[in-house]
Design a protein around this motif. Sequence first.
Motif, PDB file in Angstrom:
ATOM      1  N   GLN A  44     -14.657  38.616  39.908  1.00 36.25           N
ATOM      2  CA  GLN A  44     -16.061  38.758  40.290  1.00 36.25           C
ATOM      3  C   GLN A  44     -16.672  37.414  40.664  1.00 36.25           C
ATOM      4  N   TYR A  45     -16.280  36.382  39.935  1.00 35.21           N
ATOM      5  CA  TYR A  45     -16.821  35.048  40.197  1.00 35.21           C
ATOM      6  C   TYR A  45     -16.293  34.489  41.514  1.00 35.21           C
ATOM      7  N   LEU A  46     -15.005  34.718  41.780  1.00 35.73           N
ATOM      8  CA  LEU A  46     -14.373  34.155  42.972  1.00 35.73           C
ATOM      9  C   LEU A  46     -14.703  34.937  44.249  1.00 35.73           C
ATOM     10  N   LEU A  47     -14.851  36.248  44.128  1.00 35.29           N
ATOM     11  CA  LEU A  47     -15.130  37.075  45.304  1.00 35.29           C
ATOM     12  C   LEU A  47     -16.626  37.326  45.500  1.00 35.29           C
ATOM     13  N   GLY A  48     -17.415  37.039  44.481  1.00 33.02           N
ATOM     14  CA  GLY A  48     -18.856  37.238  44.593  1.00 33.02           C
ATOM     15  C   GLY A  48     -19.519  36.142  45.396  1.00 33.02           C
TER      16      GLY A  48
END
Length: 297
Positions: A234-238
């Motif tokens: 979520q952190y990397l793709l958000g």
Amino acid sequence: MLVKQRTLVFMSIPFLLWLFVFKYVPLWGWTIAFQNYKPRRSFSEQEWVGLKQFKFMFEDERFFLVLRNTLAMSLINFVLGFVTAIILAILLNELRNVMFKRVVQTISYLPHFLSWVVAATIIQSVLSADGGIINEILLGLGLINEPILWLGVGKYFWSIMGASEVWKNVGWNTIIYLAAMTTIDPAQYEAAEIDGAGRFQRIWHVTLPGIKSVIIILIILNLGQILETGFEPQYLLGNGLNIDFSENLEIFILKYGMNLGNYSLSVAAGIFKTVISIILLFSANALAKRFGQERLF
């Protein structure tokens, strides 16, 4: 009994020490949720505020948006993870060509060993609006007229996360089901075949009942982690365009704890997540016991 098993008892001591030091001692930190915590003050100097942080959290509209995202992504991963892993395990179990089976297993396992940093880079490349393979295929089939910025549209994020989790972990998740299938007595398949059962009937009446107890145990364990959707993907793709769909509880806790310095609120959110997980775990176990199925305790 303990004297006879003293070797195993001694071997378990390091694990018990690790469990106590890293899992139980840190629970002391939960007191921060009931304080207006200031890092430079000692414990005796902290201001106790009772349930103020929890009240603020439940009055924050952002918290409920984050909770919605967490539950949605978790349920999607939960359903897709179980269904795809069981289907792949059954298909692999039905293969008679040992070499081909090993190749398929190896290929399906490989993504699990990639870090999410590498996996996210691959996903971003595949979904890129500038030469991404997904857009190229859809354009070639005439299904879209122009490339789509997949990670820039919030409503696509949950589906992307579900597909990414399946791609990364489906092979690894089949291991336990394949192991369970090896315990099924081959005589049951032979008897079913003599009775005229086809391949799909043997799967339905022999294979699935044979791994039912494993499925139920894994469902109970995974229900206890329904709010654990992860942090890295979520952190990397958000990004700023999909944040209303990508921000989950872990990112919410990080934002308030590290970025805004509100450690008390972040700990309160962590306590909420833990309590809900415990309730779900015990509820799932109680339901399994009530219906006479396998359970944890």
